[in-house]
Motif scaffolding. Sequence first.
Motif, PDB file in Angstrom:
ATOM      1  N   GLU B  15     -23.298   1.723   0.969  1.00 37.70           N
ATOM      2  CA  GLU B  15     -22.662   0.526   1.493  1.00 37.70           C
ATOM      3  C   GLU B  15     -23.482  -0.182   2.558  1.00 37.70           C
ATOM      4  O   GLU B  15     -23.134  -1.274   2.977  1.00 37.70           O
ATOM      5  CB  GLU B  15     -21.294   0.889   2.053  1.00 37.70           C
ATOM      6  CG  GLU B  15     -21.355   1.965   3.096  1.00 37.70           C
ATOM      7  CD  GLU B  15     -19.951   2.368   3.534  1.00 37.70           C
ATOM      8  OE1 GLU B  15     -19.120   1.470   3.589  1.00 37.70           O
ATOM      9  OE2 GLU B  15     -19.741   3.536   3.805  1.00 37.70           O
ATOM     10  N   ARG B  18     -24.229  -3.423   1.596  1.00 37.22           N
ATOM     11  CA  ARG B  18     -23.087  -4.318   1.500  1.00 37.22           C
ATOM     12  C   ARG B  18     -23.062  -5.376   2.581  1.00 37.22           C
ATOM     13  O   ARG B  18     -22.903  -6.541   2.340  1.00 37.22           O
ATOM     14  CB  ARG B  18     -21.813  -3.507   1.631  1.00 37.22           C
ATOM     15  CG  ARG B  18     -20.838  -3.285   0.595  1.00 37.22           C
ATOM     16  CD  ARG B  18     -20.674  -4.017  -0.656  1.00 37.22           C
ATOM     17  NE  ARG B  18     -21.561  -5.054  -1.062  1.00 37.22           N
ATOM     18  CZ  ARG B  18     -22.669  -4.823  -1.738  1.00 37.22           C
ATOM     19  NH1 ARG B  18     -23.038  -3.596  -2.016  1.00 37.22           N
ATOM     20  NH2 ARG B  18     -23.402  -5.823  -2.132  1.00 37.22           N
ATOM     21  N   GLY B  74     -20.352  -6.869  -4.666  1.00 36.61           N
ATOM     22  CA  GLY B  74     -19.454  -5.883  -4.078  1.00 36.61           C
ATOM     23  C   GLY B  74     -17.997  -6.274  -4.062  1.00 36.61           C
ATOM     24  O   GLY B  74     -17.160  -5.565  -3.513  1.00 36.61           O
ATOM     25  N   GLU B  75     -17.667  -7.371  -4.694  1.00 43.11           N
ATOM     26  CA  GLU B  75     -16.284  -7.840  -4.659  1.00 43.11           C
ATOM     27  C   GLU B  75     -15.461  -7.218  -5.777  1.00 43.11           C
ATOM     28  O   GLU B  75     -15.991  -6.889  -6.838  1.00 43.11           O
ATOM     29  CB  GLU B  75     -16.272  -9.355  -4.814  1.00 43.11           C
ATOM     30  CG  GLU B  75     -14.937  -9.980  -4.504  1.00 43.11           C
ATOM     31  CD  GLU B  75     -14.986 -11.500  -4.608  1.00 43.11           C
ATOM     32  OE1 GLU B  75     -14.273 -12.147  -3.851  1.00 43.11           O
ATOM     33  OE2 GLU B  75     -15.729 -12.024  -5.446  1.00 43.11           O
ATOM     34  N   LYS B 236     -12.222   2.452  -6.602  1.00 41.54           N
ATOM     35  CA  LYS B 236     -12.389   1.803  -5.313  1.00 41.54           C
ATOM     36  C   LYS B 236     -13.384   2.587  -4.447  1.00 41.54           C
ATOM     37  O   LYS B 236     -14.219   2.007  -3.758  1.00 41.54           O
ATOM     38  CB  LYS B 236     -11.008   1.737  -4.656  1.00 41.54           C
ATOM     39  CG  LYS B 236     -10.858   0.717  -3.568  1.00 41.54           C
ATOM     40  CD  LYS B 236     -10.917  -0.703  -4.072  1.00 41.54           C
ATOM     41  CE  LYS B 236     -10.919  -1.634  -2.863  1.00 41.54           C
ATOM     42  NZ  LYS B 236     -11.336  -2.978  -3.185  1.00 41.54           N
ATOM     43  N   GLU B 237     -13.277   3.894  -4.518  1.00 37.67           N
ATOM     44  CA  GLU B 237     -14.155   4.751  -3.718  1.00 37.67           C
ATOM     45  C   GLU B 237     -15.606   4.634  -4.199  1.00 37.67           C
ATOM     46  O   GLU B 237     -16.536   4.496  -3.402  1.00 37.67           O
ATOM     47  CB  GLU B 237     -13.644   6.198  -3.820  1.00 37.67           C
ATOM     48  CG  GLU B 237     -14.500   7.238  -3.129  1.00 37.67           C
ATOM     49  CD  GLU B 237     -14.581   7.019  -1.628  1.00 37.67           C
ATOM     50  OE1 GLU B 237     -13.676   6.367  -1.068  1.00 37.67           O
ATOM     51  OE2 GLU B 237     -15.575   7.478  -1.031  1.00 37.67           O
ATOM     52  N   GLN B 239     -16.856   2.147  -5.717  1.00 43.33           N
ATOM     53  CA  GLN B 239     -17.314   0.817  -5.371  1.00 43.33           C
ATOM     54  C   GLN B 239     -17.756   0.763  -3.915  1.00 43.33           C
ATOM     55  O   GLN B 239     -18.754   0.141  -3.572  1.00 43.33           O
ATOM     56  CB  GLN B 239     -16.183  -0.174  -5.619  1.00 43.33           C
ATOM     57  CG  GLN B 239     -16.673  -1.584  -5.685  1.00 43.33           C
ATOM     58  CD  GLN B 239     -15.560  -2.591  -5.539  1.00 43.33           C
ATOM     59  OE1 GLN B 239     -14.425  -2.264  -5.218  1.00 43.33           O
ATOM     60  NE2 GLN B 239     -15.893  -3.830  -5.782  1.00 43.33           N
ATOM     61  N   ARG B 240     -17.014   1.441  -3.056  1.00 42.84           N
ATOM     62  CA  ARG B 240     -17.363   1.470  -1.639  1.00 42.84           C
ATOM     63  C   ARG B 240     -18.721   2.164  -1.443  1.00 42.84           C
ATOM     64  O   ARG B 240     -19.547   1.730  -0.655  1.00 42.84           O
ATOM     65  CB  ARG B 240     -16.275   2.224  -0.873  1.00 42.84           C
ATOM     66  CG  ARG B 240     -16.241   1.939   0.611  1.00 42.84           C
ATOM     67  CD  ARG B 240     -15.163   2.745   1.300  1.00 42.84           C
ATOM     68  NE  ARG B 240     -15.353   4.186   1.181  1.00 42.84           N
ATOM     69  CZ  ARG B 240     -16.287   4.881   1.821  1.00 42.84           C
ATOM     70  NH1 ARG B 240     -17.119   4.270   2.630  1.00 42.84           N
ATOM     71  NH2 ARG B 240     -16.397   6.188   1.653  1.00 42.84           N
ATOM     72  N   GLN B 241     -18.936   3.219  -2.228  1.00 44.10           N
ATOM     73  CA  GLN B 241     -20.186   3.967  -2.070  1.00 44.10           C
ATOM     74  C   GLN B 241     -21.393   3.234  -2.642  1.00 44.10           C
ATOM     75  O   GLN B 241     -22.461   3.242  -2.060  1.00 44.10           O
ATOM     76  CB  GLN B 241     -20.068   5.312  -2.782  1.00 44.10           C
ATOM     77  CG  GLN B 241     -19.330   6.360  -1.992  1.00 44.10           C
ATOM     78  CD  GLN B 241     -19.213   7.651  -2.784  1.00 44.10           C
ATOM     79  OE1 GLN B 241     -19.992   7.912  -3.686  1.00 44.10           O
ATOM     80  NE2 GLN B 241     -18.235   8.449  -2.443  1.00 44.10           N
ATOM     81  N   TYR B 242     -21.209   2.639  -3.820  1.00 39.31           N
ATOM     82  CA  TYR B 242     -22.377   2.109  -4.518  1.00 39.31           C
ATOM     83  C   TYR B 242     -22.461   0.592  -4.491  1.00 39.31           C
ATOM     84  O   TYR B 242     -23.451   0.020  -4.923  1.00 39.31           O
ATOM     85  CB  TYR B 242     -22.413   2.630  -5.953  1.00 39.31           C
ATOM     86  CG  TYR B 242     -22.517   4.129  -5.979  1.00 39.31           C
ATOM     87  CD1 TYR B 242     -23.748   4.755  -5.781  1.00 39.31           C
ATOM     88  CD2 TYR B 242     -21.395   4.924  -6.145  1.00 39.31           C
ATOM     89  CE1 TYR B 242     -23.841   6.132  -5.760  1.00 39.31           C
ATOM     90  CE2 TYR B 242     -21.481   6.299  -6.125  1.00 39.31           C
ATOM     91  CZ  TYR B 242     -22.711   6.900  -5.935  1.00 39.31           C
ATOM     92  OH  TYR B 242     -22.810   8.258  -5.907  1.00 39.31           O
ATOM     93  N   GLY B 243     -21.420  -0.036  -4.034  1.00 38.71           N
ATOM     94  CA  GLY B 243     -21.494  -1.459  -3.764  1.00 38.71           C
ATOM     95  C   GLY B 243     -21.550  -2.374  -4.970  1.00 38.71           C
ATOM     96  O   GLY B 243     -22.005  -3.507  -4.863  1.00 38.71           O
ATOM     97  N   ASP B 261      -9.794  -7.817  -4.163  1.00 38.74           N
ATOM     98  CA  ASP B 261     -10.022  -8.721  -3.035  1.00 38.74           C
ATOM     99  C   ASP B 261      -9.521 -10.114  -3.376  1.00 38.74           C
ATOM    100  O   ASP B 261      -8.861 -10.755  -2.600  1.00 38.74           O
ATOM    101  CB  ASP B 261     -11.521  -8.790  -2.713  1.00 38.74           C
ATOM    102  CG  ASP B 261     -12.083  -7.412  -2.420  1.00 38.74           C
ATOM    103  OD1 ASP B 261     -11.407  -6.644  -1.724  1.00 38.74           O
ATOM    104  OD2 ASP B 261     -13.191  -7.106  -2.900  1.00 38.74           O
TER     105      ASP B 261
END
Lengths: 358, 389
Positions: B15, B18, B74-75, B236-237, B239-243, B261
């Motif tokens: 991230e 990000r 990242g959205e 979601k997790e 996505q947070r890690q890999y953006g 979002d």
Amino acid sequence: MTGLSARRGRQADARSAAGAAGPAAPGTGALLRTEALTKHFKVGTALSRRTLHAADDVSMSIGERQIVALAGESGSGKSTIARLLTRIYKPTSGEIYFQGTPLSSIRSRADRLRYSGLVPMVFQDPFSSINPVFRISHGVLRALALHRPELSRRQRYAEAERVFGVVGLTPAAEVLQRYPHELSGGQRQRVGFAQALAMRPKLIVADEPVSMLDVSIRIGLLNLMARLRDQEGVSILYITHDIASARYVADRLIVMYAGHIAESGPVEEVLAGPRHPYTQLLLSAVPDPRAPLAVGAATDRGEPPKVIDPAPGCRFRWRCPLAIDRCHQVTPELRELLPAHHAACHVARAGAATKAFG
Amino acid sequence: MPSGPANRAGSASGEAARGAAQPPGARSPAAGPPAAGSPRAGAILEVRDLSVDYLAGSGAVTAVDRVSFHVDPGEFMGIVGESGCGKSTLLFGIARLLAPPAELSGGCVMFRGANMVGLTDKELAAVRWKDLSVVMQSAMNALNPVTSIRAQFRDAMRAHGVTSRHEIARRSAEVLQMVGIDPVHLDSYPHQLSGGMRQRSMIAMAMLFTPELVIMDEPTSALDVVAQRSLMVQIKELQRQYGFAVIFVTHDMSLISHFSDRLMVMYAGQVAEIGATRRVFESPLHPYSAGLMEAFPSIRGPRAELTGIPGSPPDLARPPQGCRFAPRCPKVMPRCTSEQPGLYRAGGTDVRCFLHEGGAGTAGAGNGGAGDSGGDGGGVAGADSGSRS
């Protein structure tokens, strides 16, 4: 009395078996009641014969003019219960009492017909449950000819128009002449309810009737179910995996897990104070846009077990944070924790709910 | 096709990248034909006036009608709508997966600055899996039933030039672990996995090259609420890690509410409303979105009687002359039945409804510009073809 034996019958002798038990057995006001209802399926080959326990020891009851929601994950046995109640499956053991009469006493074709008219089923998929090559009127008129032979041709048509009006398919005369492909999914599912209603049922078994419909149309069908209860006096067993819709329409809620009933009770009470850890998990997983997001709750990654040759013990124990030794050895039975509110859990108490999830 | 891997260096490093919000599009000068104006700065995907027709015997049916939107790096972009509203067709159009009789009939899809619409099959193959991957609705049908998960992962990696056996085995095990499946299941066949695990292995497969955009078409609709919830939390997790950015199509409004979002509500092939998810949920502007919000019961709060939205969506072969929602709309006005509303900007969201025509100016920026083609007979069609900011 409008029981099995009260229906106009052509074969009085054949009726006697079903009618012998008379109205509801003393002490039970239930329209339909099951006792330790069990269905096992044989799986595997001859060399590795195993038994799948689809439903085990299910005891439940459905009252008059009541919508009972049967909720659970796929594989929990809820559709098996529907098929047992509609006599599509024969129970491995246990008994179903309809208005006090055990179903195992039904012998004749006339009695079987009468029962399937009193307890019809509405299916999940409105696109495959109506014959596409006939007009809409075909199914309902056939059902009327079969189940209400006293009606003349003209009366059958009038009755078909009446039930189509009741379920909100208007103008009924015109809709009856259409073909299934000319109707939307919501309209087809209403046809399903109209066909059931034409047989003057006491209990409609609806297996996920709205899960294939769009959200904007679902509510209309849920409202229809409530109207059938209030105006036509029909009871409905509403099988669903959508707890929110169960709450919206049902009077009582039964939660199944891996072939067992985990919890049952008045719907508001169960949702406000779930006793069984599985019910709590289920409720915490229901998305609710009106509530703030609470990620972290219910990040349970377990899966419902395949109930093949199960050992005794609670079937939820592998996912349950509250499991104690006893849960691994003794299968919990449904206990009445509060008036009319049952849970099958060794840990659950009558007082404040023991929180496992959510 | 501009080289993919060059500007992907940051994406795998978590991230940290990000916050920097590097605009990948801006770094690909050799973009395809820019249709009108420059690509929106920073957006990884920009869809402009995309239309998809189904060529039927009696003429073309426009299933997706001039849809415009963008996705930032990242959205998490949610797209909701009823069946038949064109949401899956839109995804297929973006990923260039349409098969006859469906056909892209207009607009462009700018992915990292290049127009996907002009790409040849060979150029597309280089992008797929690597920079953009698609997770289909039914994992049971999307996975090959006669080969193991390992073989399917291997195919995808070999197609992109990863030949080292060791590397393939390592990465396959890694992605499977990322989605919470024990790597022993690499040797399982799809039928040996539960529905949730199949769907997870599809997502693992989509993650093989850590793409910048993952398109998901109802990946949770076959799952139970508990499995659904845990899969969403997992997406979601990751996505947070890999953006990576996500486009998530669903018909389940309540599911999307917590995870996306921005939200786009589609009706009858058009954008009805597009804006920040919380905002759309808290104060839906389009009568259709408002109706959808009222259409599903809640497990908390008072048990109120709901009405849903009476009627059903229009037949797209013969769309209504005016607003497509007019026949079902509780707030219909005389003009709605004769004129087509454009997409108007009102308080941060873009909405296709005359009620908001006089909002804080018409939509032109970002998502707007949907009404600027002629030929629809709408008197106001040109009104919102304002400049893009």
